[in-house]
Design an enzyme around this catalytic site. Structure first.
Site, PDB file in Angstrom:
ATOM      1  N   HIS B  69       0.839  -1.201   0.000  1.00 43.53           N
ATOM      2  CA  HIS B  69       0.000   0.000   0.000  1.00 43.53           C
ATOM      3  C   HIS B  69       0.872   1.248   0.000  1.00 43.53           C
ATOM      4  O   HIS B  69       1.932   1.275   0.618  1.00 43.53           O
ATOM      5  CB  HIS B  69      -0.934   0.001   1.214  1.00 43.53           C
ATOM      6  N   ASP B  71       0.696   4.085   1.413  1.00 45.14           N
ATOM      7  CA  ASP B  71       1.054   4.744   2.666  1.00 45.14           C
ATOM      8  C   ASP B  71       2.123   3.951   3.421  1.00 45.14           C
ATOM      9  O   ASP B  71       2.527   4.316   4.517  1.00 45.14           O
ATOM     10  CB  ASP B  71      -0.184   4.990   3.547  1.00 45.14           C
ATOM     11  N   HIS B  72       2.579   2.847   2.823  1.00 42.57           N
ATOM     12  CA  HIS B  72       3.670   2.087   3.432  1.00 42.57           C
ATOM     13  C   HIS B  72       4.897   1.995   2.537  1.00 42.57           C
ATOM     14  O   HIS B  72       5.976   1.655   2.989  1.00 42.57           O
ATOM     15  CB  HIS B  72       3.191   0.672   3.808  1.00 42.57           C
ATOM     16  N   ASP B 176       0.105  -3.195   8.686  1.00 41.94           N
ATOM     17  CA  ASP B 176      -1.348  -3.354   8.813  1.00 41.94           C
ATOM     18  C   ASP B 176      -1.659  -4.836   8.855  1.00 41.94           C
ATOM     19  O   ASP B 176      -1.030  -5.627   8.161  1.00 41.94           O
ATOM     20  CB  ASP B 176      -2.055  -2.721   7.623  1.00 41.94           C
ATOM     21  N   GLU B 201      -0.329  -1.211  14.428  1.00 41.95           N
ATOM     22  CA  GLU B 201      -1.264  -0.261  13.842  1.00 41.95           C
ATOM     23  C   GLU B 201      -2.477  -0.156  14.748  1.00 41.95           C
ATOM     24  O   GLU B 201      -2.734  -1.034  15.567  1.00 41.95           O
ATOM     25  CB  GLU B 201      -1.705  -0.728  12.454  1.00 41.95           C
TER      26      GLU B 201
END
Lengths: 611, 675
Positions: B69, B71-72, B176, B201
């Site tokens: 993802h 955001d990672h 996550d 998370e």
């Protein structure tokens, strides 16, 4: 550590089998089957030949033990049994703690082991080996089924061919395979396991991922690394609390590619079961065919071919870098996916499947099991092609071609034996040893004269069925003490060292001894047994006592010459009467008052060394 | 030793996950994400905090990315190609395979939004070359001291939690994760590890979700209602993960309800992605894996209409689905292009990118949003700053895209209430299962994180932190003192070493009626370690030895300290037998000892009283009748021999000091009765 070689094995299909004793745990390395001995059996007979009874003449000839060249009639016509590692039967299965399987070939005998009642060992196999091994076993069972159906139910416990009269009349060549050099191998034969046995066996297997650490009993850490011999095959490292050793089977590998150079007039039959080689051959062959613009279909006939090929495409971890790159660029890992899609390779579960009959086209190239030429689709295809001088049979070198082809004689078919290099050649051993620099090396005795090894400090040479005691390096066991526990210890300084009693709980975790602050019982008033040594200095004792307000005099010194250290009696006069009887090996405190007694004890404790 | 944890992103927010952990001299960067809600410098973590000089190769030991993802992973090409980090990067096989697709998709969108390129397609390719792929549970030795290992995390294909260990200090960074299996992925799995630190998370720090099926029904109903009324359904989604899951879900429903309304995919959405899914089957849920193993994977070559599907790229997907789903894909799912946006009639459309951050999904949204017949479904979480986030917070009627463009929003909005993130219960379960010494929360919303932090501290007793961006948390790390242990000690620890002792305890149940009554209780202890002694010498390694070895080690002789006391005990004679000064026959002595034993067993609540004939023994305390006037254990002048008393000579070891004095006081206070 102890090491026993149970079997040196024989080539790629029959890997060696060893028993290892590490930190008191018995570890079995590999559990293979000797499938080359299937050669003594006759493949499924065809037509009349099958029912032709042994004529009286041939029986008579056999009885007279007239040696003649072998022919197909000499082969044992019975449901085949399978030869396991004979020396493994000398060990009690219930005493094995761990089984490590490093290749699918090393797994074929495993159901025999898991069938034995008391067997309870933990079996470690890599995921890929487990899957491929299972498919190979299932294939073996299904190929065997054909023979079973042919011969029908027989005496399962003791077949006719194993009876002494029958064994006696076997030609010497076959007899040697059946009985071994000293007639000691008859016990190694077993009737084949069933599909259910294979399933049960797989349930007992603990699969490991690539380089996953498994911890057995908290003590041994076991880790598989790819060995390169075949897909999913591995080397293992085993480390215990005392030592850290790499267990490296001397079968590191090189898959040498064979480029087939053959203008195709007839069909080619390739009874090779080595997955890695089949995959490479498939790719290379299709390239070759494409460049020569020949339209020759490739058939793969096996009950498990489909699953096997599908499986190879989902295990990138076990493949070489070059193939992994394919994953990252979104291509299939092996070209066979594309070839199947394009209709260049056809997969069929059996020779008699309808798809095969409708698609069949000659000339063609057929890949099918089994390399022993006694089981599976290859038997039927050989019968079909053996009189065709245009066709070609490719065998692995190392197979006794004369014996293997016996049932199919006379052979018009061309036979090519080629060697697919596997394992490491002796020249490669030295460079590998140079990089590994092992402290200890185990080496088979037969190879002594063939190679000079100077890299290892100690070399042990082993031979079959001989237990070697391997000395461990003399380092002592290491203990990790947690800091929060260590900070609670009450240290006592001595002249050179400081010492303390230990506390807490000793646990074995991930192959390490750890001392952790354990559960403390609430009423742990229990005092430790105090331990003192040396002898007290009387003057020093008097000084210590006077600090506590206790006065006394040395009343009697037994050895006048050395009043300092020698024994004596101290007479305590204040605050109350008491005596301290000091001797060479002990001191007695005589007091009528608990307070005084404990003060005196404290004073002695100070002047004495102790813990 | 301490572990320093510098939070560069996802501190008290969601977006640009990036945590730099210094652990026993090693420095690991976990995740290198970008923030979807910003277009300025805030979109990337502030890398200058790692190294002022920009010498990242020496400042970091390695970079670990948990999943693909953005955001990672979104800032990774920028970090390696623009900032110049050249050290090792680790991620799982699927992440390495799929990350370039995500990054490329993002780069194109960035371009389209006119943000200017932060990195190029070549940058992405160069960056991915530096990545070392790892398998689940594969233990990787990064260098001599640092060991890392990936664990299955669910969430999206290839998502992993990472375990890192340096010396004795160990930690887990979860990325996550999902604690309940969904339609195509399994639940997170991890071993019970000994950890100093867990970084987890906390997207759903306070939400507890009920059964998945109810929530799935909700979604299907919303979609069905919309298409039944002739509306269009837009499902903005990223190419991977959610698309596959919803697809499986819709198929099942379409089949059951016998619906014929078309389902479209925007071009390119799943073509490549599904292909990867096929090869990465090992990373999906057990159920799908099994379907794959038993199914004939080459079925497709028989059908004729399959050719068409193959062009669309779905054949790859069919490899690992059960035949029913494969059939559905073959029959119903079509490719979608721009010209079809305004075609009449109901339909369902999957379009990238998710959260409507731009691209095709935005294009379609602009067309469909003004009609109240239409429906937009949004995932459970949208990053602040995206259109998806605006739609979810309240019900806006107008959305300003930029200065000139305004979108009328009249369509229905449905928020998916199932999510590939774990809920609060899942987080608590994981923290409890791992029981780390410390926990740090990232990737969540500040107020909710504070609530969860309180719960972790009060319910689990684990110190918990939720630092903001660019803050550093320092926690102590485990350290072990190394010592060599002698074989004797190890062997004695392997053998059982039971000790039995009686101890007194007050039975409270008697308190009311009879007052307290002391009862004696036999207790069994098996304390093996306490026989060990730790010896530390200057300049020498600490050594653990067994107590029996100590004197040998020092070459000394044992010196035993004992207590002794010989004193008279009062005796009541009823018969005229010879006085004490006469020789008592051994029978009499035995009688006296057994009397004494009776007295003690009545009065003494602890200790194991043994009557050994001429001697009485309680633990190390021994007493025997003493007839010698010159007994060395008598303190001269304190007592007089008389016929009314008999002397007992007692001795004991220091361990039983208190017990001994208790016995002596009992003896002094009692009278021996002789008949």
């Amino acid at each position: 550590m102890k090491f026993t070689c149970l079997s040196k094995g024989g080539g790629f299909h029959f890997p060696p089998c060893h028993m290892l004793n590490v930190s008191g745990f018995r570890i079995l390395l590999e559990c293979p089957l000797d499938l080359s001995s299937l050669a003594i059996f006759s493949p499924v007979p065809v037509g009349l030949e099958a029912h032709e009874p042994l004529d009286s003449e041939s029986v008579a000839r056999k009885k007279q033990k007239i040696e003649k060249t072998l022919d197909a009639n000499d082969l044992v016509r019975a449901e085949p049994w399978y030869k396991t590692v004979k020396n493994l039967h000398l060990w009690d299965a219930s005493f094995i703690d761990v089984v490590l399987i490093s290749s699918p070939m090393g797994m074929l005998g495993l159901p025999f082991l898991t069938l034995s009642k008391d067997f309870s060992a933990k079996i470690y196999v890599t995921e890929a080996t487990a899957r491929i091994g299972q498919l190979m076993m299932e294939d073996l069972v299904s190929m065997h089924m054909e023979l079973k159906q042919f011969y029908g139910p027989g005496d399962a416990s003791f077949p006719q061919w194993m009876k002494w009269e029958d064994l006696e009349v076997l030609p010497s060549e076959l007899k040697k395979i059946a009985l071994g050099k000293y007639c000691e191998e008859l016990g190694a034969w077993m009737p084949l396991y069933s599909a259910v046995d294979v399933k049960d066996c797989m349930k007992k297997v603990q699969t490991l991922k690539y380089a996953e650490e498994a911890c057995y009993n908290g003590t041994l850490i076991i880790r598989p690394f790819s060995s390169g011999l075949e897909i999913g095959t591995c080397n293992w490292t085993i480390s215990g609390p005392k030592r850290n050793k790499i267990w490296r089977m001397m079968i590191l590998a090189l898959i040498q590619l064979l480029i087939l150079h053959q203008t195709l007039g007839g069909s080619v039959l390739v009874p090779i079961d080595r997955l890695g080689i089949v995959l490479c051959l498939l790719e290379e062959m299709s390239l070759l065919l494409e460049s020569s613009s020949l339209k020759v279909p490739i058939y793969i006939i096996s009950s498990v071919a489909e699953e096997l090929l599908a499986f190879t495409n989902i295990i990138p971890e076990w493949l070489c870098k070059h193939r992994q790159e394919k994953l990252f660029s979104g291509e299939p890992l092996f070209a066979h996916v594309k070839l199947i899609k394009e209709g260049k390779i056809h997969l069929f579960p059996a020779v008699h499947s309808i798809e095969l009959l409708t698609n069949w086209q000659e000339p063609c190239i057929v890949f099918c099991p089994h390399w022993s030429l006694r089981l599976g689709p290859v038997v039927h295809l050989l019968r079909y092609w053996c009189s065709d001088p245009n066709s070609l049979l490719i065998l692995e070198s190392g197979v006794d071609a004369n014996l293997a082809l016996l049932p199919f004689k006379p052979m018009e078919m061309k036979v090519l034996q080629c060697s697919f290099l596997s394992g490491i050649s002796l020249q490669k051993v030295q460079p590998i040893l140079k990089t590994l620099r092992p402290k200890l090396l185990l080496f088979p005795k037969e190879l002594r004269c063939k190679i000079q090894i100077s890299e290892a400090n100690t070399i042990f040479r082993y031979s079959e069925n001989e237990t070697l005691r391997i000395p461990t390096s003399k380092e002592s066991t290491e203990i990790d003490i947690s800091t929060d526990l260590a900070s609670r210890f009450r240290w006592k300084p001595l002249k050179k060292e400081t010492i303390t009693w230990l506390d807490g709980e000793l646990v074995m975790d991930q192959g390490k001894h750890r001392l952790l602050s354990g559960f403390q019982p609430v009423d742990s008033k229990q005092q430790r047994p105090l331990l003192h040594w040396g002898s007290p200095d009387l003057k020093g004792l008097l000084t210590e006592l006077s600090k506590m307000g206790i006065t006394g005099t040395v009343k009697k010194v037994s050895d006048e010459a050395e009043p300092e250290n020698a024994a004596g009696i101290i007479d305590i006069v204040g605050p109350e009467k008491a005596l301290i009887d000091v001797r060479e090996t002990g001191t007695v405190i005589i007091a009528a008052n608990d307070n005084l007694a404990s003060h005196i004890f404290k004073a002695i404790d100070i002047v004495l060394d102790g813990v | 030793m301490a572990i320093d944890c510098l939070v560069l992103g996802a501190g008290q927010e969601v977006g640009k996950s990036c945590v730099v952990v210094s652990i026993n001299g090693k420095r690991i960067m976990f995740d290198c994400g970008m923030h979807m809600g910003y277009t300025d410098s805030r979109r990337y973590p502030d890398f200058s905090l790692i190294s002022k000089t920009g010498d990242f190769d020496n400042a970091l030991t390695c970079v670990i990315v948990t999943h693909f993802h953005l955001d990672h992973i979104g800032a990774l090409p920028y970090f390696t190609e623009v900032c110049g980090y050249k050290g090792p990067i680790y991620m799982t096989y699927p992440t390495k395979a799929l990350a370039p697709l995500m990054l490329e998709d993002y780069r194109k969108n960035m371009d389209r939004r006119g943000e200017g390129e932060q990195f190029t397609a070549e940058h992405i390719a160069e960056c991915m070359k530096k990545v070392i792929p790892v398998d689940l549970k594969q233990t990787v030795q990064v260098d001599k001291d640092l060991q890392i290992r990936a664990y299955y995390a669910g969430h999206v294909i290839g998502a992993a939690m990472f375990y890192a260990k340096v010396g004795d200090a160990a930690m887990v960074y979860t990325g996550d994760y999902n604690m309940t299996p969904d339609r195509h992925l399994g639940a997170a799995q991890i071993d019970r590890l000994q950890l100093d630190l867990l970084i987890t998370e906390s997207t759903y720090a306070t939400t507890i979700r009920d059964s998945r099926y109810g929530r799935e029904r909700e979604f299907l109903k919303a979609v069905h209602n919309c298409v039944a009324a002739g509306g269009k359904v837009l499902i903005p989604t990223f190419a991977l993960g959610r698309a596959q899951e919803l697809c499986i879900l819709l198929e099942d429903y379409w089949e059951r309800m016998n619906l014929k309304i078309p389902i479209y995919f925007s071009a390119g959405l799943t073509i490549q992605a599904n292909m990867y899914y096929k090869m990465l089957i090992n990373w999906t849920s057990q159920k799908i894996k099994e379907t794959y193993a038993t199914r004939n994977a080459f079925d497709f070559k028989n059908g004729t209409n399959l050719a068409e599907i193959m062009i669309n790229g779905f054949h790859q997907f069919t490899y690992f689905l059960d035949p029913a789903i494969a059939k559905f894909l073959l029959l119903r799912i079509r490719n979608f292009d721009r010209s079809m946006i305004n075609a009449p009639g109901p339909c369902v459309l999957f379009a990238t990118p998710g959260m409507i951050v731009g691209g095709f999904s935005l294009e379609v949204f602009m067309q469909w949003a003004p009609s109240e017949n239409n429906l937009v479904t949004l995932p459970g979480y949208c990053v602040a700053g995206t259109i998806g986030h605006k739609l979810m917070s309240g019900k806006p009627t107008k959305i300003d895209l930029d200065k000139d463009t305004q979108i009328d929003v009249r369509c229905q909005i449905h928020q998916l209430s199932f999510s590939p993130h774990t809920d609060a219960k899942g987080i608590m379960d994981l923290v409890k299962f791992l029981s780390p010494k410390h926990a740090i929360l990232v990737h969540g919303e500040k107020p909710k994180m504070a609530t969860l932090k309180e719960r972790i501290q009060s319910e689990l007793g684990i110190q918990c932190y939720c630092p903001a961006n660019n803050e550093t948390v320092t926690i102590p790390s485990t350290h072990y003192v190394k010592a060599d242990a002698s074989d004797t000690f190890i062997r004695s620890c392997l053998n059982p070493n039971f000790k039995f002792s009686t101890c007194s305890s007050v039975d409270k149940s008697y308190l009311d009626s009879n007052g307290s009554k002391a009862i004696s209780r036999l207790s069994v202890s098996d304390d093996r370690v306490s026989e060990g002694i730790l010896v530390v010498g200057k300049g020498k390694k600490a050594k653990v030895i067994h107590q029996d070895e100590l004197l040998n080690t020092f070459g000394e002789k044992k010196h035993e300290i004992q207590f002794a006391y010989c004193f008279p005990m009062h005796m009541n004679r009823t018969e005229n037998i010879p006085s004490a000064s006469d020789l008592l026959c051994s029978l009499d002595r035995c009688t006296l000892i057994s009397r004494l034993s009776t007295i003690l067993s009545n009065e003494l609540s602890e200790g194991n009283i043994l009557d050994l004939g001429e001697q009485l023994q309680v633990e190390s305390f021994r007493a025997s009748v003493c007839l010698s006037d010159n007994c060395p254990h008598r303190l001269s002048g304190s007592f007089q021999n008389n016929s009314e008393s008999v002397f007992f000579c007692c001795c004991w070891a220091v361990a039983d000091e208190k017990l001994a004095w208790k016995i002596i006081s009992i003896m002094k206070g009692s009278t021996l009765q002789t008949t």
